[in-house]
Design a protein around this motif. Structure first.
Motif, PDB file in Angstrom:
ATOM      1  N   ALA A   6       0.811  -1.219   0.000  1.00 44.48           N
ATOM      2  CA  ALA A   6       0.000   0.000   0.000  1.00 44.48           C
ATOM      3  C   ALA A   6       0.847   1.272   0.000  1.00 44.48           C
ATOM      4  O   ALA A   6       0.349   2.351  -0.335  1.00 44.48           O
ATOM      5  CB  ALA A   6      -0.944   0.003   1.197  1.00 44.48           C
ATOM      6  N   ARG A   7       2.130   1.162   0.344  1.00 41.17           N
ATOM      7  CA  ARG A   7       3.020   2.327   0.411  1.00 41.17           C
ATOM      8  C   ARG A   7       3.814   2.561  -0.866  1.00 41.17           C
ATOM      9  O   ARG A   7       4.603   3.495  -0.946  1.00 41.17           O
ATOM     10  CB  ARG A   7       4.011   2.162   1.567  1.00 41.17           C
ATOM     11  N   ILE A   8       3.644   1.718  -1.886  1.00 38.72           N
ATOM     12  CA  ILE A   8       4.445   1.839  -3.102  1.00 38.72           C
ATOM     13  C   ILE A   8       4.284   3.206  -3.754  1.00 38.72           C
ATOM     14  O   ILE A   8       5.270   3.855  -4.103  1.00 38.72           O
ATOM     15  CB  ILE A   8       4.141   0.702  -4.095  1.00 38.72           C
ATOM     16  N   ALA A   9       3.061   3.680  -3.919  1.00 37.12           N
ATOM     17  CA  ALA A   9       2.833   4.984  -4.562  1.00 37.12           C
ATOM     18  C   ALA A   9       3.514   6.101  -3.780  1.00 37.12           C
ATOM     19  O   ALA A   9       4.137   6.993  -4.372  1.00 37.12           O
ATOM     20  CB  ALA A   9       1.341   5.250  -4.710  1.00 37.12           C
ATOM     21  N   ASP A  10       3.416   6.059  -2.465  1.00 42.14           N
ATOM     22  CA  ASP A  10       4.074   7.077  -1.633  1.00 42.14           C
ATOM     23  C   ASP A  10       5.592   6.997  -1.788  1.00 42.14           C
ATOM     24  O   ASP A  10       6.265   8.021  -1.874  1.00 42.14           O
ATOM     25  CB  ASP A  10       3.710   6.892  -0.155  1.00 42.14           C
ATOM     26  N   ALA A  16      10.823  10.564  -6.224  1.00 41.36           N
ATOM     27  CA  ALA A  16      10.756  11.661  -7.195  1.00 41.36           C
ATOM     28  C   ALA A  16      11.013  13.007  -6.525  1.00 41.36           C
ATOM     29  O   ALA A  16      11.621  13.894  -7.127  1.00 41.36           O
ATOM     30  CB  ALA A  16       9.402  11.662  -7.894  1.00 41.36           C
ATOM     31  N   ALA A  17      10.574  13.162  -5.289  1.00 43.62           N
ATOM     32  CA  ALA A  17      10.739  14.429  -4.570  1.00 43.62           C
ATOM     33  C   ALA A  17      12.200  14.769  -4.309  1.00 43.62           C
ATOM     34  O   ALA A  17      12.537  15.940  -4.118  1.00 43.62           O
ATOM     35  CB  ALA A  17       9.968  14.392  -3.252  1.00 43.62           C
ATOM     36  N   ILE A  18      13.057  13.763  -4.316  1.00 43.50           N
ATOM     37  CA  ILE A  18      14.486  14.040  -4.108  1.00 43.50           C
ATOM     38  C   ILE A  18      15.239  14.023  -5.438  1.00 43.50           C
ATOM     39  O   ILE A  18      16.441  13.755  -5.488  1.00 43.50           O
ATOM     40  CB  ILE A  18      15.124  13.085  -3.085  1.00 43.50           C
ATOM     41  N   PHE A  32      16.821   3.296 -10.429  1.00 47.03           N
ATOM     42  CA  PHE A  32      16.834   4.667  -9.962  1.00 47.03           C
ATOM     43  C   PHE A  32      17.844   5.386 -10.832  1.00 47.03           C
ATOM     44  O   PHE A  32      18.995   4.974 -10.904  1.00 47.03           O
ATOM     45  CB  PHE A  32      17.285   4.759  -8.505  1.00 47.03           C
ATOM     46  N   GLY A  33      17.433   6.447 -11.490  1.00 49.51           N
ATOM     47  CA  GLY A  33      18.343   7.184 -12.344  1.00 49.51           C
ATOM     48  C   GLY A  33      18.468   8.623 -11.891  1.00 49.51           C
ATOM     49  O   GLY A  33      17.684   9.111 -11.085  1.00 49.51           O
ATOM     50  N   ASP A  34      19.448   9.299 -12.426  1.00 54.93           N
ATOM     51  CA  ASP A  34      19.663  10.717 -12.126  1.00 54.93           C
ATOM     52  C   ASP A  34      19.767  10.984 -10.629  1.00 54.93           C
ATOM     53  O   ASP A  34      19.352  12.036 -10.159  1.00 54.93           O
ATOM     54  CB  ASP A  34      18.542  11.585 -12.718  1.00 54.93           C
ATOM     55  N   ALA A  35      20.291  10.039  -9.904  1.00 52.26           N
ATOM     56  CA  ALA A  35      20.400  10.211  -8.457  1.00 52.26           C
ATOM     57  C   ALA A  35      21.627  11.047  -8.121  1.00 52.26           C
ATOM     58  O   ALA A  35      22.745  10.640  -8.357  1.00 52.26           O
ATOM     59  CB  ALA A  35      20.475   8.870  -7.760  1.00 52.26           C
ATOM     60  N   ASP A  36      21.397  12.207  -7.616  1.00 54.65           N
ATOM     61  CA  ASP A  36      22.459  13.076  -7.131  1.00 54.65           C
ATOM     62  C   ASP A  36      22.099  13.380  -5.684  1.00 54.65           C
ATOM     63  O   ASP A  36      21.685  14.482  -5.345  1.00 54.65           O
ATOM     64  CB  ASP A  36      22.535  14.344  -7.976  1.00 54.65           C
ATOM     65  N   LEU A  37      22.223  12.356  -4.855  1.00 57.00           N
ATOM     66  CA  LEU A  37      21.735  12.458  -3.492  1.00 57.00           C
ATOM     67  C   LEU A  37      22.719  13.178  -2.581  1.00 57.00           C
ATOM     68  O   LEU A  37      23.909  12.889  -2.589  1.00 57.00           O
ATOM     69  CB  LEU A  37      21.485  11.060  -2.921  1.00 57.00           C
ATOM     70  N   THR A  38      22.173  14.077  -1.792  1.00 54.30           N
ATOM     71  CA  THR A  38      22.964  14.658  -0.721  1.00 54.30           C
ATOM     72  C   THR A  38      23.020  13.625   0.399  1.00 54.30           C
ATOM     73  O   THR A  38      22.297  12.631   0.383  1.00 54.30           O
ATOM     74  CB  THR A  38      22.319  15.946  -0.189  1.00 54.30           C
ATOM     75  N   ASP A  39      23.850  13.855   1.382  1.00 57.14           N
ATOM     76  CA  ASP A  39      23.905  12.927   2.511  1.00 57.14           C
ATOM     77  C   ASP A  39      22.551  12.828   3.201  1.00 57.14           C
ATOM     78  O   ASP A  39      22.133  11.743   3.612  1.00 57.14           O
ATOM     79  CB  ASP A  39      24.970  13.369   3.509  1.00 57.14           C
ATOM     80  N   VAL A  40      21.846  13.941   3.308  1.00 56.45           N
ATOM     81  CA  VAL A  40      20.533  13.955   3.953  1.00 56.45           C
ATOM     82  C   VAL A  40      19.537  13.137   3.132  1.00 56.45           C
ATOM     83  O   VAL A  40      18.782  12.337   3.678  1.00 56.45           O
ATOM     84  CB  VAL A  40      20.018  15.398   4.145  1.00 56.45           C
ATOM     85  N   ASP A  41      19.537  13.327   1.805  1.00 51.63           N
ATOM     86  CA  ASP A  41      18.652  12.554   0.944  1.00 51.63           C
ATOM     87  C   ASP A  41      18.942  11.062   1.079  1.00 51.63           C
ATOM     88  O   ASP A  41      18.028  10.245   1.199  1.00 51.63           O
ATOM     89  CB  ASP A  41      18.809  12.957  -0.529  1.00 51.63           C
ATOM     90  N   TYR A  42      20.213  10.695   1.046  1.00 51.23           N
ATOM     91  CA  TYR A  42      20.585   9.292   1.143  1.00 51.23           C
ATOM     92  C   TYR A  42      20.118   8.706   2.468  1.00 51.23           C
ATOM     93  O   TYR A  42      19.606   7.584   2.516  1.00 51.23           O
ATOM     94  CB  TYR A  42      22.092   9.107   0.973  1.00 51.23           C
ATOM     95  N   GLU A  43      20.275   9.451   3.544  1.00 56.24           N
ATOM     96  CA  GLU A  43      19.842   8.964   4.854  1.00 56.24           C
ATOM     97  C   GLU A  43      18.340   8.728   4.901  1.00 56.24           C
ATOM     98  O   GLU A  43      17.871   7.838   5.600  1.00 56.24           O
ATOM     99  CB  GLU A  43      20.271   9.933   5.951  1.00 56.24           C
TER     100      GLU A  43
END
Length: 75
Positions: A6-10, A16-18, A32-43
């Protein structure tokens, strides 16, 4: 605790939000493409990644249903 179907859409929306493009590849995988994660995003995302393996087929089906997929030629 494993993620529920039930959480897949979320989850896809959160990814996408990151600024990370997520799409199904054929009917067997997703990426997952175009991932340019900050440390906070990755966490934020890392703990969830270990909880989604059991939902692979459902995630692929959801991504395809929202037209986020790439079909590969068999040739």
């Amino acid at each position: 605790m494993d993620m529920l179907e039930a959480r897949i859409a979320d989850f896809v929306s959160e990814v996408a939000a990151i600024r990370c493009d997520m799409c199904a590849v054929g009917h067997e995988s997703y990426l997952f493409g175009d991932a340019d994660l900050t440390d906070v995003d990755y966490e934020r995302v890392a703990p969830i990644l270990s909880e989604i393996d059991h939902l692979k087929a459902e995630i692929i089906a959801y991504l395809r249903s929202i037209r986020r997929f790439i079909d590969l030629d068999d040739a």
